[in-house]
Structure formats: C-alpha cells, structure tokens
Write a protein that holds these residues in place. Structure first.
Motif, mmCIF file in Angstrom:
data_model
loop_
_atom_site.group_PDB
_atom_site.id
_atom_site.type_symbol
_atom_site.label_atom_id
_atom_site.label_comp_id
_atom_site.label_asym_id
_atom_site.label_seq_id
_atom_site.Cartn_x
_atom_site.Cartn_y
_atom_site.Cartn_z
ATOM 1 N N TYR A 1 35.944 40.258 30.342
ATOM 2 C CA TYR A 1 36.141 39.594 31.637
ATOM 3 C C TYR A 1 35.702 40.485 32.813
ATOM 4 N N PRO A 2 36.081 41.782 32.838
ATOM 5 C CA PRO A 2 35.584 42.629 33.935
ATOM 6 C C PRO A 2 34.059 42.762 33.935
ATOM 7 N N VAL A 3 33.446 42.762 32.757
ATOM 8 C CA VAL A 3 31.980 42.849 32.715
ATOM 9 C C VAL A 3 31.383 41.582 33.332
ATOM 10 N N MET A 4 31.996 40.455 33.027
ATOM 11 C CA MET A 4 31.480 39.200 33.587
ATOM 12 C C MET A 4 31.559 39.205 35.106
ATOM 13 N N ILE A 5 32.722 39.629 35.625
ATOM 14 C CA ILE A 5 32.894 39.678 37.078
ATOM 15 C C ILE A 5 31.817 40.564 37.704
ATOM 16 N N THR A 6 31.577 41.719 37.073
ATOM 17 C CA THR A 6 30.593 42.661 37.607
ATOM 18 C C THR A 6 29.190 42.052 37.594
ATOM 19 N N GLU A 7 28.839 41.408 36.486
ATOM 20 C CA GLU A 7 27.491 40.819 36.414
ATOM 21 C C GLU A 7 27.281 39.778 37.510
ATOM 22 N N VAL A 8 28.255 38.894 37.652
ATOM 23 C CA VAL A 8 28.095 37.833 38.659
ATOM 24 C C VAL A 8 28.001 38.455 40.055
ATOM 25 N N ALA A 9 28.819 39.488 40.304
ATOM 26 C CA ALA A 9 28.798 40.116 41.632
ATOM 27 C C ALA A 9 27.438 40.754 41.915
ATOM 28 N N ILE A 10 26.880 41.456 40.940
ATOM 29 C CA ILE A 10 25.567 42.087 41.162
ATOM 30 C C ILE A 10 24.517 41.012 41.434
ATOM 31 N N GLY A 11 24.580 39.933 40.667
ATOM 32 C CA GLY A 11 23.610 38.851 40.849
ATOM 33 C C GLY A 11 23.722 38.227 42.226
ATOM 34 N N ARG A 12 24.970 37.938 42.616
ATOM 35 C CA ARG A 12 25.106 37.246 43.895
ATOM 36 C C ARG A 12 24.768 38.155 45.073
ATOM 37 N N ILE B 1 24.004 37.792 35.623
ATOM 38 C CA ILE B 1 23.421 38.317 36.864
ATOM 39 C C ILE B 1 22.509 37.221 37.408
ATOM 40 N N THR B 2 21.721 36.647 36.504
ATOM 41 C CA THR B 2 20.776 35.616 36.921
ATOM 42 C C THR B 2 21.500 34.388 37.486
ATOM 43 N N TYR B 3 22.488 33.876 36.752
ATOM 44 C CA TYR B 3 23.203 32.701 37.264
ATOM 45 C C TYR B 3 23.951 33.053 38.546
ATOM 46 N N GLY B 4 24.505 34.260 38.617
ATOM 47 C CA GLY B 4 25.209 34.692 39.828
ATOM 48 C C GLY B 4 24.273 34.729 41.033
ATOM 49 N N SER B 5 22.991 34.976 40.761
ATOM 50 C CA SER B 5 22.040 35.085 41.867
ATOM 51 C C SER B 5 21.814 33.737 42.542
ATOM 52 N N TYR B 6 22.210 32.670 41.880
ATOM 53 C CA TYR B 6 22.074 31.341 42.486
ATOM 54 C C TYR B 6 23.400 30.824 43.035
ATOM 55 N N THR C 1 35.621 32.296 31.369
ATOM 56 C CA THR C 1 36.193 32.987 30.208
ATOM 57 C C THR C 1 37.164 32.069 29.469
ATOM 58 N N LEU C 2 38.023 31.391 30.228
ATOM 59 C CA LEU C 2 38.991 30.500 29.575
ATOM 60 C C LEU C 2 38.279 29.370 28.831
ATOM 61 N N ALA C 3 37.240 28.827 29.446
ATOM 62 C CA ALA C 3 36.529 27.716 28.807
ATOM 63 C C ALA C 3 35.891 28.194 27.510
ATOM 64 N N ASP C 4 35.275 29.376 27.565
ATOM 65 C CA ASP C 4 34.581 29.860 26.371
ATOM 66 C C ASP C 4 35.557 30.166 25.245
ATOM 67 N N VAL C 5 36.596 30.916 25.588
ATOM 68 C CA VAL C 5 37.584 31.286 24.585
ATOM 69 C C VAL C 5 38.282 30.023 24.070
ATOM 70 N N GLY C 6 38.602 29.132 25.004
ATOM 71 C CA GLY C 6 39.285 27.895 24.623
ATOM 72 C C GLY C 6 38.446 27.073 23.663
ATOM 73 N N ILE C 7 37.164 26.955 23.936
ATOM 74 C CA ILE C 7 36.345 26.109 23.068
ATOM 75 C C ILE C 7 36.117 26.767 21.706
ATOM 76 N N ALA C 8 35.960 28.092 21.697
ATOM 77 C CA ALA C 8 35.843 28.769 20.401
ATOM 78 C C ALA C 8 37.120 28.530 19.595
ATOM 79 N N PHE C 9 38.249 28.649 20.279
ATOM 80 C CA PHE C 9 39.531 28.472 19.612
ATOM 81 C C PHE C 9 39.656 27.053 19.031
ATOM 82 N N ILE C 10 39.274 26.083 19.838
ATOM 83 C CA ILE C 10 39.367 24.692 19.387
ATOM 84 C C ILE C 10 38.358 24.417 18.261
#
Ligand code: PHE
Length: 463
Positions: free
Chosen positions: A55-66, A227-232, A247-256
């Motif tokens: 989750y922290p890696v995701m936040i960082t990637e989106v922030a760099i992209g945006r 990073i790419t999606y965050g840039s938009y 994160t919740l959607a991904d984990v939730g769907i894998a779980f389901i």
C-alpha cells in the motif's frame, strides 16, 4: 498537459487503476498460489503484505506520477534526477516482459470462452493439446492484443476509463453470482475450510516469498503502471483514499475469487482436499483443467452457461490489466518522442506480441521453450519470464520507495499527498506513510528481493 489527457474524474481513475490491479493475478494466479502455498496460511501472509508493504508503494507511485504528469522514465527526469530514470526504464522492460506472456494466458481465457460457448468441456482434459495448438492460440492472442491496442489507442478518458467503468462493475456482479452458485454445490464447505482456516505450521519461507510476490504483482506495483495512471490524475483528487480503495478492491476480489474457486475444486474432488495439499491438483492449470470438468457435471445447458460466463469474466479482468501494461510503454513513446498515440500503440503492441512468441510456443508446441530450461523451477520459458518479472517488480518497488524517501525527500512526497486531502498533515496516515516509506517498505523489500532472487534463479533457499 491537457494534450496528454486526464481521467475525467476520480472514479474514472480508481476504476481504471483497480482494473489494472484486478486481473489474471487475482482470478487465475491467486487461487492456485493459495493451493500451493498451504491454503489459509498463505492468505494471511498475503493480506499483511498487501497493507503493510504494498500500500505505501502504491501511494508513492501515484504521487510521483501525479506530481510530474509524466511516464515512469520522464517522471524521474522531471523531478530533476536524471540518474534515477533507470528505475523507469526497468519498469518499462518489466511491463513489456509481463505483457508478452500475460497476453498469451489472456488469449487462453478468451479461447476457453469460445470453447465453452460451443459446449466443448473436454478442452479441460486436453489443456495440453489446446495450448500446443499453435494456430488456435496464436489467433486468440492476436485477437486479445488487438482489443488491448484498440482501447489504449483511444486514450485515457476515451478508451481506458470507459472500458473500466463498464467492465469493473460487471466483473464484480459476475464474480459474486459465481460465488453464490459455487456455495450451493455439494462439498463446498470442505473447500472453504481449506481456504480459510489457517494452519500456522504451513507458513514456510517459500510461503512468505510467494505471498509477497503475489501481492506485488496483483497490485500492479513496481513497474510504473501506477506512476503512469497517476500522471493522468487531477490535482484536486485525494491520492490516499484512492489508493485505499484500489488496494481494498484488489485484495477483496482476489479473496472472493478464492471463495469461488475452492468450493468448485472441493466439489470436483468429492470433498477430499488432500490432492490439493499434496500439490497434485492445482498449479497454473487449476482454472483451465479443473473448472471445465466441474462445468460439465452441471449438464450441458447450465454448464455451458456458467462456463462461458466464467471465462468471459476472466477475459474482462485480463483486458483492464493488459490495457494498463500497454499504456506504460505507449505513454513513454508519446511523451518522450512525440510519436502519435496510434502509431505508438501499433508499434509497441506488435513488438510485444512478437516478444511473446516464445511464451506462446513454450506451452507444448516447441520442446525447447517448453522444457529446455535449466533454471531452478522454470523448465518453460513462460515461468522463467514470470519469475524474472517478479524480481524486477520487487526491485523496482524497493527503488521507488527508497528514491521517494531519501532522494526526492519525504517532505515533497507529503506535499503532493496533501493536495486534494485537506487534513493530511495532521492525520495518522501521514505518520504511517512516513514510517513505512522510510523504513518498513525499503528494508523488507530489499531483503525479500535478495531472498526471492536466490530462490528463483539459484535454487538457494535462504532459511
Ligand atoms: N495486477 C495485474 C493482475 O493481477 C497484473 C499487472 C501487473 C498489471 C503489473 C499491470 C502491472 O493480473
């Protein structure tokens, strides 16, 4: 900036990013990894890693992209750290590697949809002949790459976002319908118990490495897709809450997906899960071998209906991920070389398709690519690429957080995260991001990278 395009709103971004995350990794890979990794013990490790490390890696990637509004290579340059653009380049390579084999599996999923519509349940028993029928699978993977290229060529809001807005809700409804159905089958509970009741003695070092690799891959991290999606993403939007949802959607769907799969497997095995525990049933063939047999027992009409429904679902999930994989190199070509989008898409998609040919023929057709490799654990070319991708993602993720914490500096990261989130500086989230991005994620990712590297390529188990 507007010429690059933007998501039309936060929901568009969230659905597209969740679409990237939710894919074959959740529905095809997660259940078989759980099967191999000892059931619920794996699930527990996976959840911990997803929230604490990924989750922290995701936040960082989106922030760099945006912040930079650039592709992963351009982003590091735009921040003024030209030397660090190697992270972006590695990400691009990882994306090409992943899409090359991912598209082959996505083509199988689509091919199975066609077979199910025709009521051909025997395809499961003949999975090997299916994958080695080079003409058939070749066409399916060309079709799949074509769909992917089509949506990417339409741009961010016109193609990717529209696709995700339709497919993601459809996917959720479809998967819930299948869970409900699988629960009505005899022996469903034996499957659920295997899946959900952890046996702590099953946690081995390989479970830990496997769960982390799975979490990283499943969340589309470490290669700059986010990073790419965050840039938009617009400056007005809240990155933290978006990342939480993804994160919740991904984990939730894998779980389901696991909740759907294990009742099916238990039904097929008459309630005795020991072949799964012994590794005799499962692996990459879990979906493609086991499920058609299950669908067949439902009678030809119902079986055909549920079977086609399932493989259509799998193809949809794969499509929103292949689109994000292709968008990374395409955005690089468009931003850095000013190549028109359509031309960039055609070039990159054709190249990746060609690069995928060894994976395509490495599942039965060509002996060399099917069984000629001596690297531990990967006799075939596709698993070799899978392992290569895993370590590239871990390495990329480790570099991205370390870069953000120590080179770009945390203050800048926080400043970006505070945009679109009013109370950020006073929030607990800030403390969490600060701590995980500085210590937890870089240190653990570096350690696990070395472990997985030794294990995947040198057959050395560290513990
Ligand atoms: N997350 C996708 C899946 O689970 C795969 C993926 C990996 C997509 C990396 C983009 C980047 O299927």
């Amino acid at each position: 900036m507007s010429s690059r395009g933007l998501f039309s709103n936060r929901l568009g971004f969230i659905l597209a990013a969740a679409g990237s995350a939710v894919g074959l990794g959740n529905i095809w890979k997660f259940p078989f990894e759980v099967g191999l990794g000892g059931g619920a013990a794996f699930v527990v490790m996976y959840l911990i890693f997803a929230f604490l490390l990924c989750y922290p890696v995701m936040i960082t990637e989106v922030a760099i992209g945006r912040k930079t509004q650039k592709n992963p290579v351009g982003a590091f340059k735009a921040l003024g750290y030209n030397n660090w653009k190697f992270i972006g380049i590695l990400g691009l390579i990882a994306g090409v590697v992943i899409l090359s084999f991912y598209n082959v599996v996505a083509g199988w999923a689509f091919g199975y949809f066609v077979e199910m519509v025709q009521g051909n349940f025997a395809v499961g028993e003949n999975f090997g002949s299916f994958t080695s029928d080079i003409f058939k699978v070749g066409i399916y993977s060309i079709i799949f790459m074509f769909f992917t290229a089509f949506f990417v060529s339409k741009g961010v809001s016109g193609g990717i976002e529209k696709l995700a807005k339709v497919l993601m809700p459809t996917l959720i409804v479809m998967i819930l319908a299948l869970v409900a159905y699988s629960f009505t089958l005899p022996h469903a509970m034996e499957g659920v118990i295997y899946y959900l009741v952890p046996d702590i003695s099953k946690i081995e070092i390989s479970t830990i490495g496997g769960a982390l690799r799975q979490a990283f891959f499943s969340l589309s991290l470490g290669m700059g897709a986010l990073i790419t999606y965050g840039s938009y993403l617009s400056k007005k939007d809240n990155i933290i809450s978006s990342a939480t949802f993804i994160t919740l959607a991904d984990v939730g769907i894998a779980f389901i997906a696991g909740l759907m799969m294990f009742p099916f497997v238990a039904f097929n095995l008459g309630g005795d899960m020991s072949p799964v525990m012994a590794g005799e049933v499962g692996g990459p063939g879990l979906i493609f071998v086991t499920l058609p047999g299950v669908f067949q027992t439902l009678g030809s009409t119902l079986g055909m209906f549920i079977g086609s429904f399932f493989f259509l679902l799998l193809s949809f999930a794969a499509l929103t991920s292949t689109v994000s994989l292709l968008e990374v190199p395409v955005s690089y070509m468009v931003d850095e070389f000013h190549i028109p989008r359509l031309r960039a898409v055609a070039l990159v998609a054709s190249f990746i398709f060609l690069f995928g040919i060894p994976s395509l023929i490495g599942n039965g057709y060509s002996e060399f690519f099917t069984s000629g490799f001596n690297i531990p654990g990967s006799a075939d070319f596709m698993s070799f690429l899978g392992k290569l991708a895993d370590i590239m993602l871990l390495f990329g993720g480790c570099c991205i957080v370390s870069f953000a914490a120590y080179i770009w500096k945390k203050e800048n990261l926080h400043e970006e995260l505070a945009q679109g989130y009013d109370g950020y500086h006073a929030s607990f989230v800030k403390t969490f991001v600060n701590f995980t991005v500085s210590y937890v994620s870089p240190i653990l990712l570096a350690l696990l990278f070395v472990m997985v590297l030794l294990d995947n390529f040198f057959g050395i188990s560290v513990f």
